[in-house]
Design a protein around this motif. Structure first.
Motif, PDB file in Angstrom:
ATOM      1  N   LEU A 127      39.323  -3.517   9.409  1.00 57.17           N
ATOM      2  CA  LEU A 127      40.608  -3.432   8.712  1.00 57.17           C
ATOM      3  C   LEU A 127      41.048  -1.982   8.634  1.00 57.17           C
ATOM      4  O   LEU A 127      40.244  -1.103   8.387  1.00 57.17           O
ATOM      5  N   SER A 128      42.298  -1.739   8.863  1.00 60.33           N
ATOM      6  CA  SER A 128      42.755  -0.357   8.891  1.00 60.33           C
ATOM      7  C   SER A 128      42.874   0.180   7.487  1.00 60.33           C
ATOM      8  O   SER A 128      43.085  -0.560   6.538  1.00 60.33           O
ATOM      9  N   PRO A 129      42.756   1.490   7.294  1.00 67.30           N
ATOM     10  CA  PRO A 129      42.756   2.070   5.954  1.00 67.30           C
ATOM     11  C   PRO A 129      44.147   2.231   5.392  1.00 67.30           C
ATOM     12  O   PRO A 129      44.563   3.317   5.027  1.00 67.30           O
ATOM     13  N   SER A 130      44.923   1.145   5.336  1.00 68.95           N
ATOM     14  CA  SER A 130      46.247   1.253   4.729  1.00 68.95           C
ATOM     15  C   SER A 130      46.570   0.039   3.889  1.00 68.95           C
ATOM     16  O   SER A 130      47.723  -0.254   3.660  1.00 68.95           O
ATOM     17  N   SER A 131      45.541  -0.671   3.392  1.00 72.47           N
ATOM     18  CA  SER A 131      45.783  -1.827   2.554  1.00 72.47           C
ATOM     19  C   SER A 131      46.280  -1.368   1.198  1.00 72.47           C
ATOM     20  O   SER A 131      45.827  -0.382   0.651  1.00 72.47           O
ATOM     21  N   SER A 132      47.208  -2.100   0.632  1.00 76.09           N
ATOM     22  CA  SER A 132      47.715  -1.754  -0.676  1.00 76.09           C
ATOM     23  C   SER A 132      48.318  -2.968  -1.310  1.00 76.09           C
ATOM     24  O   SER A 132      48.605  -3.953  -0.663  1.00 76.09           O
ATOM     25  N   GLY A 133      48.522  -2.896  -2.635  1.00 79.05           N
ATOM     26  CA  GLY A 133      49.189  -4.006  -3.300  1.00 79.05           C
ATOM     27  C   GLY A 133      48.484  -4.394  -4.564  1.00 79.05           C
ATOM     28  O   GLY A 133      47.412  -3.912  -4.897  1.00 79.05           O
ATOM     29  N   GLY A 184      48.725  -4.451  18.138  1.00 77.90           N
ATOM     30  CA  GLY A 184      48.832  -3.902  19.482  1.00 77.90           C
ATOM     31  C   GLY A 184      47.582  -4.014  20.322  1.00 77.90           C
ATOM     32  O   GLY A 184      47.596  -3.663  21.499  1.00 77.90           O
ATOM     33  N   ASP A 185      46.476  -4.479  19.754  1.00 77.23           N
ATOM     34  CA  ASP A 185      45.207  -4.563  20.476  1.00 77.23           C
ATOM     35  C   ASP A 185      44.695  -5.993  20.402  1.00 77.23           C
ATOM     36  O   ASP A 185      44.875  -6.664  19.396  1.00 77.23           O
ATOM     37  N   PRO A 186      44.052  -6.506  21.462  1.00 76.53           N
ATOM     38  CA  PRO A 186      43.499  -7.868  21.402  1.00 76.53           C
ATOM     39  C   PRO A 186      42.560  -8.084  20.224  1.00 76.53           C
ATOM     40  O   PRO A 186      42.498  -9.185  19.672  1.00 76.53           O
ATOM     41  N   PHE A 187      41.812  -7.045  19.804  1.00 75.49           N
ATOM     42  CA  PHE A 187      40.953  -7.171  18.643  1.00 75.49           C
ATOM     43  C   PHE A 187      41.784  -7.491  17.401  1.00 75.49           C
ATOM     44  O   PHE A 187      41.396  -8.305  16.569  1.00 75.49           O
ATOM     45  N   GLN A 188      42.916  -6.840  17.267  1.00 72.95           N
ATOM     46  CA  GLN A 188      43.764  -7.051  16.099  1.00 72.95           C
ATOM     47  C   GLN A 188      44.385  -8.442  16.118  1.00 72.95           C
ATOM     48  O   GLN A 188      44.468  -9.114  15.083  1.00 72.95           O
ATOM     49  N   GLN A 189      44.819  -8.885  17.267  1.00 72.72           N
ATOM     50  CA  GLN A 189      45.400 -10.223  17.383  1.00 72.72           C
ATOM     51  C   GLN A 189      44.361 -11.292  17.072  1.00 72.72           C
ATOM     52  O   GLN A 189      44.653 -12.293  16.405  1.00 72.72           O
ATOM     53  N   GLU A 190      43.148 -11.090  17.541  1.00 77.18           N
ATOM     54  CA  GLU A 190      42.070 -12.050  17.271  1.00 77.18           C
ATOM     55  C   GLU A 190      41.761 -12.105  15.780  1.00 77.18           C
ATOM     56  O   GLU A 190      41.564 -13.181  15.206  1.00 77.18           O
ATOM     57  N   ASN A 191      41.723 -10.946  15.133  1.00 77.03           N
ATOM     58  CA  ASN A 191      41.450 -10.914  13.698  1.00 77.03           C
ATOM     59  C   ASN A 191      42.577 -11.557  12.906  1.00 77.03           C
ATOM     60  O   ASN A 191      42.347 -12.255  11.906  1.00 77.03           O
ATOM     61  N   PHE A 192      43.809 -11.350  13.342  1.00 78.93           N
ATOM     62  CA  PHE A 192      44.964 -11.946  12.680  1.00 78.93           C
ATOM     63  C   PHE A 192      44.889 -13.477  12.760  1.00 78.93           C
ATOM     64  O   PHE A 192      45.102 -14.174  11.763  1.00 78.93           O
ATOM     65  N   SER A 193      44.564 -14.013  13.922  1.00 74.11           N
ATOM     66  CA  SER A 193      44.427 -15.463  14.082  1.00 74.11           C
ATOM     67  C   SER A 193      43.285 -16.000  13.233  1.00 74.11           C
ATOM     68  O   SER A 193      43.381 -17.091  12.665  1.00 74.11           O
ATOM     69  N   ARG A 194      42.205 -15.241  13.159  1.00 73.60           N
ATOM     70  CA  ARG A 194      41.076 -15.660  12.327  1.00 73.60           C
ATOM     71  C   ARG A 194      41.486 -15.822  10.867  1.00 73.60           C
ATOM     72  O   ARG A 194      41.108 -16.801  10.205  1.00 73.60           O
ATOM     73  N   ILE A 195      42.288 -14.893  10.379  1.00 73.71           N
ATOM     74  CA  ILE A 195      42.734 -14.964   8.986  1.00 73.71           C
ATOM     75  C   ILE A 195      43.678 -16.139   8.786  1.00 73.71           C
ATOM     76  O   ILE A 195      43.589 -16.878   7.798  1.00 73.71           O
ATOM     77  N   LEU A 196      44.597 -16.369   9.721  1.00 75.21           N
ATOM     78  CA  LEU A 196      45.534 -17.487   9.596  1.00 75.21           C
ATOM     79  C   LEU A 196      44.793 -18.824   9.527  1.00 75.21           C
ATOM     80  O   LEU A 196      45.207 -19.731   8.795  1.00 75.21           O
ATOM     81  N   ARG A 197      43.711 -18.952  10.264  1.00 69.44           N
ATOM     82  CA  ARG A 197      42.952 -20.213  10.250  1.00 69.44           C
ATOM     83  C   ARG A 197      42.262 -20.452   8.913  1.00 69.44           C
ATOM     84  O   ARG A 197      41.890 -21.585   8.604  1.00 69.44           O
ATOM     85  N   ARG A 198      42.084 -19.391   8.132  1.00 71.12           N
ATOM     86  CA  ARG A 198      41.413 -19.533   6.834  1.00 71.12           C
ATOM     87  C   ARG A 198      42.385 -19.837   5.699  1.00 71.12           C
ATOM     88  O   ARG A 198      41.952 -20.067   4.569  1.00 71.12           O
ATOM     89  N   LEU A 199      43.677 -19.864   5.977  1.00 74.11           N
ATOM     90  CA  LEU A 199      44.673 -20.067   4.921  1.00 74.11           C
ATOM     91  C   LEU A 199      44.872 -21.561   4.653  1.00 74.11           C
ATOM     92  O   LEU A 199      45.934 -22.120   4.903  1.00 74.11           O
ATOM     93  N   ILE A 200      43.886 -22.188   4.097  1.00 69.43           N
ATOM     94  CA  ILE A 200      43.935 -23.639   3.901  1.00 69.43           C
ATOM     95  C   ILE A 200      44.708 -24.023   2.647  1.00 69.43           C
ATOM     96  O   ILE A 200      45.082 -25.192   2.490  1.00 69.43           O
TER      97      ILE A 200
END
Length: 231
Positions: free
Chosen positions: A1-7, A127-143
């Motif tokens: 995860l990139s170091p820009s999480s906030s909220g 912008g990177d396949p690693f990032q796209q894969e991680n994004f899809s992984r998170i979407l699959r967990r949003l039950i």
């Protein structure tokens, strides 16, 4: 995860606030998006931890579902990049990978995506396949997610994703070309697909089983086909 999480945690009935400095005033749903700068407003005031991912904070019990707009642009580690080039001996590389996977697993236990009800994952810059894969992984967990914003993520195909409880989905400004590329949405009520590349209404019948109340398709090529509104 990139170091820009906030909220901060948003348990009210509105979309989570956007914490993007460039897009904090943009909202397709016409709901003002703002940043709460109050030092007592929550666990992660944006003014102090704007560029720190929540897993890196010491003595913090913050979970992923407590963040308004977490950044999920996870990319390859330095070790992975070296392993690609075979610059590290095989056994040493395996040992480093095992250590990294253990740390990554501890961090993912804090994400807690399964309990998210309202989530904003817009402007991720995947912008990177690693990032796209991680994004899809998170979407699959949003039950359990019910309201989800995925604005301006250059998404092209979400057909392998299932969002069983999602009632409101905002896919404004992505790269979808047809409705068949949408996730499975059995409970969907409100769908925004404005500023995509949708050129046909084929696949619209798949939404017939959903209790759909509103559909936004403005600024798509499909707007210019004959009898568009009637169909």
């Amino acid at each position: 995860l990139s170091p820009s999480s906030s909220g901060v945690n948003t348990s009210s009935g509105s979309f989570p606030k956007s914490h993007s400095s460039q897009y904090s005033e943009i909202s397709v749903t016409h709901t003002p998006l703002s940043v709460d700068q109050s030092p007592d407003s929550g666990i992660l005031p944006s003014s102090r931890f704007r560029f720190v991912s929540w897993q890196r904070l010491e003595e913090s019990d913050v979970k992923g579902d407590q963040l308004s707009c977490p950044r999920v642009r996870e990319g390859p580690s330095v070790e992975d990049l070296f392993l690609r080039k075979d610059d590290i001996p095989l056994e040493r590389g395996r040992r480093k990978r095992r250590e990294e996977e253990g740390q990554r697993w501890e961090e993912r236990l804090q994400e807690n995506w399964e309990n998210c009800v309202e989530l904003n994952l817009s402007y991720q810059d995947l912008g990177d396949p690693f990032q796209q894969e991680n994004f899809s992984r998170i979407l699959r967990r949003l039950i359990r997610v019910e309201r989800l914003q995925l604005i301006n993520n250059s998404l092209t195909d979400l057909s392998s994703i299932c969002l069983p409880r999602c009632r409101s989905l905002n896919l404004h400004r992505n790269h979808l070309t047809c409705i068949r590329q949408l996730p499975k949405l059995p409970a969907l009520e409100h769908l925004c697909l404005s500023e995509n590349s949708i050129s046909t209404l084929r696949g619209l019948g798949a939404l017939g089983t959903s209790p759909l109340h509103s559909l936004t398709l403005r600024s798509n090529p499909v707007n210019y086909i004959q009898d568009y509104r009637a169909r």
